[in-house]
Every structure is written in C-alpha cells, then in structure tokens.
Enzyme design. Sequence first.
Site, PDB file in Angstrom:
ATOM      1  N   ASP A  32       0.942  -1.229  -0.087  1.00  0.00           N
ATOM      2  CA  ASP A  32       0.325  -0.176  -0.112  1.00  0.00           C
ATOM      3  C   ASP A  32       0.839   1.088   0.182  1.00  0.00           C
ATOM      4  O   ASP A  32       1.997   1.278   0.554  1.00  0.00           O
ATOM      5  CB  ASP A  32      -1.103  -0.017   1.134  1.00  0.00           C
ATOM      6  CG  ASP A  32      -2.014   0.996   1.341  1.00  0.00           C
ATOM      7  OD1 ASP A  32      -1.610   1.965   0.976  1.00  0.00           O
ATOM      8  OD2 ASP A  32      -3.390   0.683   1.488  1.00  0.00           O
ATOM      9  N   ASN A  88     -12.980  -3.230   3.377  1.00  0.00           N
ATOM     10  CA  ASN A  88     -13.918  -2.344   3.123  1.00  0.00           C
ATOM     11  C   ASN A  88     -14.951  -2.248   1.965  1.00  0.00           C
ATOM     12  O   ASN A  88     -14.211  -2.516   0.983  1.00  0.00           O
ATOM     13  CB  ASN A  88     -13.415  -0.763   3.194  1.00  0.00           C
ATOM     14  CG  ASN A  88     -12.645  -0.548   4.531  1.00  0.00           C
ATOM     15  OD1 ASN A  88     -12.693  -0.960   5.699  1.00  0.00           O
ATOM     16  ND2 ASN A  88     -11.579   0.274   4.230  1.00  0.00           N
ATOM     17  N   HIS A 101     -10.328  -5.210  -2.581  1.00  0.00           N
ATOM     18  CA  HIS A 101      -9.147  -5.598  -1.929  1.00  0.00           C
ATOM     19  C   HIS A 101      -9.177  -5.767  -0.661  1.00  0.00           C
ATOM     20  O   HIS A 101      -9.998  -5.464   0.194  1.00  0.00           O
ATOM     21  CB  HIS A 101      -7.946  -4.045  -2.211  1.00  0.00           C
ATOM     22  CG  HIS A 101      -8.618  -3.008  -1.837  1.00  0.00           C
ATOM     23  ND1 HIS A 101      -9.716  -2.553  -2.649  1.00  0.00           N
ATOM     24  CD2 HIS A 101      -8.558  -2.247  -0.735  1.00  0.00           C
ATOM     25  CE1 HIS A 101      -9.824  -1.388  -1.938  1.00  0.00           C
ATOM     26  NE2 HIS A 101      -9.421  -1.336  -0.723  1.00  0.00           N
TER      27      HIS A 101
END
Length: 135
Positions: A32, A88, A101
């Site tokens: 990330d 999420n 993801h």
Amino acid sequence: MKDNNCIFCKIANGEIPSRTIEENDSLRVVLDVGPATKGHALILPKNHSKNLYDLSEETATEVIRMAKKVALKMKEKLNCDGVNLVQNNEEAAGQTVFHFHMHVIPRFENDGQVIGWKPGQPSAEELDAICDLLK
Ligand code: AMP
Ligand code: ZN
C-alpha cells in the site's frame, strides 16, 4: 474481467508498476502506498469486482488463503506482533478504491495505529431483535 478505468485492475495485471510481494494466476499482493504500518499490503484479484458482494466464491477462497500466507510471511520477516485483515465495502464503510481488496496490516506494539470501533451497549432485547433479523 478487467475494467479499463480501474487503477487496481491495471496494478493487479501489471500494467502499472507496483511493489509486488506475491503473485499467482488470480491475485497480486502489493505494498500500500499510504501504509498504516511498515509492510501494509493489499491483496488484489486480477479480475475486477467492485467489492465483496460481487466477488466469486472461488476468488474469495483464494483471497483468504493468500491472506494467511502473507500474514505468516509478515510474522516471519517483519517479526510483527500481530496482523489485521481489513476489507471495506462501499463508501459508508470506508472504501475509497472500488476494486475489491483486502488489507493485510502488520501490527507492532505501540505502533500508534487504531483500527477499531466504539463498543455499543445494547440491551438483551436489542441483541435478540438483531439476531432474529439476521439469522
Ligand atoms: P480502501 O479505503 O479500503 O478503499 O483502501 C484503499 C487503499 O489503497 C488505501 O490504503 C490507499 O493507500 C491504497 N492505494 C491507493 N492507490 C494506490 C496505489 N496506486 N498503489 C497502492 N496502494 C494504493
Ligand atoms: Zn478493477
């Protein structure tokens, strides 16, 4: 299927360079770029799904298997004290990139990050009602 307007489709399929730590036929795992902690990674399916709701059962299974593999690698190589899996779905839940993801976040004692919620204090009746609704 790929979505030509989706940045995570491009990353997952190698059209945009990424810092890849794992890859197989259906998934790519990348670092990330706005990490919560050192080593924060994202598991990206190569096929486009907006979120968990439209993810295939097969890919869902592969994602959790990969999450386990990455978590164990983080334990071994980063010597982290814990690992959070965060995923999420939809804006209300904090999703900002609309390609499914799974976050894999290594945690360290006193790393200063907070991933959590304020515990509620429902009555027994409220818990019973929501249980009836969801079962
Ligand atoms: P979410 O809020 O669950 O949708 O998470 C989106 C995550 O994607 C955030 O943690 C971002 O830091 C991360 N992100 C956004 N763009 C990129 C990129 N190009 N490469 C890697 N990570 C990204
Ligand atoms: Zn996509």
